[in-house]
Structure formats: structure tokens, C-alpha cells
Design a protein around this motif. Structure first.
Motif, PDB file in Angstrom:
ATOM      1  N   VAL A  35      25.022  -8.200  33.302  1.00 35.72           N
ATOM      2  CA  VAL A  35      25.576  -6.826  32.928  1.00 35.72           C
ATOM      3  C   VAL A  35      24.578  -5.514  32.774  1.00 35.72           C
ATOM      4  N   ASP A  36      25.149  -4.202  32.905  1.00 34.58           N
ATOM      5  CA  ASP A  36      24.417  -3.272  33.127  1.00 34.58           C
ATOM      6  C   ASP A  36      23.869  -2.622  31.273  1.00 34.58           C
ATOM      7  N   THR A  37      22.770  -2.720  31.334  1.00 34.19           N
ATOM      8  CA  THR A  37      22.184  -2.107  29.852  1.00 34.19           C
ATOM      9  C   THR A  37      22.362  -0.760  29.733  1.00 34.19           C
ATOM     10  N   THR A  42      20.755  -6.639  32.895  1.00 31.47           N
ATOM     11  CA  THR A  42      20.473  -8.012  32.067  1.00 31.47           C
ATOM     12  C   THR A  42      20.988  -9.222  32.579  1.00 31.47           C
ATOM     13  N   HIS A  43      20.034 -10.654  33.113  1.00 32.54           N
ATOM     14  CA  HIS A  43      21.046 -11.442  33.637  1.00 32.54           C
ATOM     15  C   HIS A  43      21.430 -12.464  33.173  1.00 32.54           C
ATOM     16  N   VAL A  44      23.001 -13.337  32.888  1.00 28.84           N
ATOM     17  CA  VAL A  44      23.196 -13.980  32.049  1.00 28.84           C
ATOM     18  C   VAL A  44      24.317 -15.271  32.660  1.00 28.84           C
ATOM     19  N   LEU A  45      23.375 -16.143  32.416  1.00 24.72           N
ATOM     20  CA  LEU A  45      24.488 -17.464  32.180  1.00 24.72           C
ATOM     21  C   LEU A  45      25.158 -17.618  31.797  1.00 24.72           C
ATOM     22  N   SER A  46      26.511 -18.006  31.649  1.00 23.29           N
ATOM     23  CA  SER A  46      27.767 -18.606  31.192  1.00 23.29           C
ATOM     24  C   SER A  46      27.725 -19.918  31.746  1.00 23.29           C
ATOM     25  N   ARG A  78      32.326 -26.982  22.614  1.00 22.04           N
ATOM     26  CA  ARG A  78      32.681 -26.848  21.800  1.00 22.04           C
ATOM     27  C   ARG A  78      32.408 -25.380  22.110  1.00 22.04           C
ATOM     28  N   TYR A  79      31.020 -24.606  22.361  1.00 24.49           N
ATOM     29  CA  TYR A  79      31.408 -23.226  22.786  1.00 24.49           C
ATOM     30  C   TYR A  79      31.114 -22.290  24.008  1.00 24.49           C
ATOM     31  N   ARG A  80      31.456 -21.193  24.571  1.00 23.73           N
ATOM     32  CA  ARG A  80      31.107 -20.844  25.199  1.00 23.73           C
ATOM     33  C   ARG A  80      29.769 -19.929  25.093  1.00 23.73           C
ATOM     34  N   LEU A  81      28.814 -20.500  26.470  1.00 23.92           N
ATOM     35  CA  LEU A  81      27.503 -20.359  26.163  1.00 23.92           C
ATOM     36  C   LEU A  81      27.393 -19.641  27.266  1.00 23.92           C
ATOM     37  N   HIS A  82      26.221 -18.289  26.793  1.00 27.51           N
ATOM     38  CA  HIS A  82      25.509 -17.376  27.376  1.00 27.51           C
ATOM     39  C   HIS A  82      24.139 -17.753  26.648  1.00 27.51           C
ATOM     40  N   ALA A  83      23.735 -17.685  27.713  1.00 25.56           N
ATOM     41  CA  ALA A  83      21.844 -18.200  27.812  1.00 25.56           C
ATOM     42  C   ALA A  83      21.182 -16.856  28.622  1.00 25.56           C
ATOM     43  N   VAL A  84      20.956 -15.844  27.872  1.00 20.02           N
ATOM     44  CA  VAL A  84      20.706 -13.941  28.241  1.00 20.02           C
ATOM     45  C   VAL A  84      18.508 -14.385  28.372  1.00 20.02           C
ATOM     46  N   ALA A 115      28.506  -5.464  26.683  1.00 15.26           N
ATOM     47  CA  ALA A 115      28.927  -5.986  28.210  1.00 15.26           C
ATOM     48  C   ALA A 115      29.545  -7.035  28.535  1.00 15.26           C
ATOM     49  N   LEU A 116      29.730  -7.932  28.171  1.00 13.84           N
ATOM     50  CA  LEU A 116      30.085  -9.624  27.851  1.00 13.84           C
ATOM     51  C   LEU A 116      32.082  -9.557  26.961  1.00 13.84           C
TER      52      LEU A 116
END
Length: 140
Positions: A35-37, A42-46, A78-84, A115-116
Motif C-alpha cells: 500500500v502506498d503511504t 508498505t508491505h502487508v500480509l493479509s 475470527r479476524y482479518r489479520l493484516h501483518a504489516v 490504504a487498507l
């Protein structure tokens, strides 16, 4: 222009290959995105429940988002995990602007949430602090 902590392009390339290999440890449906900041990409694992409450996972220093693989499947029920991948640390994020103050770090993280497409999220942090305890001689 990217700010880099890598000693060489080869070192970064080797790290990125090892990072990609480690993704095999994650649940099958994990998405690897950028995602652009204002501070760079920034790299994200979802992964996890698409309709789950969003959970942002921030890694400890000198690690990366991949550190969350042991918890990803369980949290994903349970969650939508976004590891940043945090800026200025190892990982696949590419920093283009310095983060000099806490306000900059807050602005960066807020821009990741934007961005997410997240108005709010829960957070889980991995903090490791190792220091020499203060030693004192106790007087009797």
C-alpha cells in the motif's frame, strides 16, 4: 529515492527470496500486497476471515510481518489479520521519507489503515526488550 538499510542490492535480493520462501508457512489464502503511504510503499500480509474484524499485527524490531505465521491461522478464524512490515526495519516495505518523530510514525500507520480502507482496527504488537538489569549492592 528509497532510504535503505541494506548493505547491498544482493543482500536485499537474498533477503527477499528468503522472505518469499517463508510465506509457505502462512495459511494458503494469504495475500501479499503493498500500500502506498507518504513515507513509501508498505508491505502487508493479509489473511483470515474476510468478514472478520480487522486486526493489525506489528512485529518486533529486527523482525518482519512473517513473524506472525504461528498465530495467523488461529487469529484468522475470527479476524482479518493484516501483518504489516514496519518502515525502517527489515521486511518488504520500501521507505522513501524519513520517520523522524512519533508524529511521523503515527501518520505512517494512519496512512496504512487508510490504504487498507479501515476506519478502525484492533492491534496486536510484538515487543521484545532485553536489557541489563540495574545491579545494586544492598546495604545491610
Amino acid at each position: 529515492m528509497a532510504l535503505s538499510h541494506w548493505s547491498s542490492a544482493g543482500a536485499r535480493s537474498d533477503y527477499e527470496a528468503a522472505y518469499r520462501d517463508s510465506l509457505a508457512l502462512w495459511p494458503a489464502a494469504t495475500e501479499s500486497t503493498h500500500v502506498d503511504t507518504p513515507f513509501g510503499r508498505t508491505h502487508v500480509l493479509s489473511s483470515g476471515a474476510r468478514d472478520g474484524d480487522p486486526l493489525i499485527a506489528l512485529h518486533a524490531a529486527s523482525l518482519s510481518a512473517t513473524q506472525w505465521y504461528p498465530q495467523a491461522a488461529g487469529l484468522g478464524t475470527r479476524y482479518r489479520l493484516h501483518a504489516v512490515d514496519i518502515m525502517a526495519d527489515i521486511g518488504l516495505s520500501t521507505q522513501t521519507r524519513a520517520i523522524d518523530e512519533r508524529a511521523d510514525a503515527a501518520a505512517w500507520l494512519s496512512s496504512v489503515l487508510d490504504a487498507l480502507g479501515l476506519d478502525q482496527a484492533a492491534f496486536v504488537l510484538s515487543l521484545i526488550h532485553i536489557s541489563e538489569p540495574t545491579r545494586r549492592r544492598l546495604e545491610s
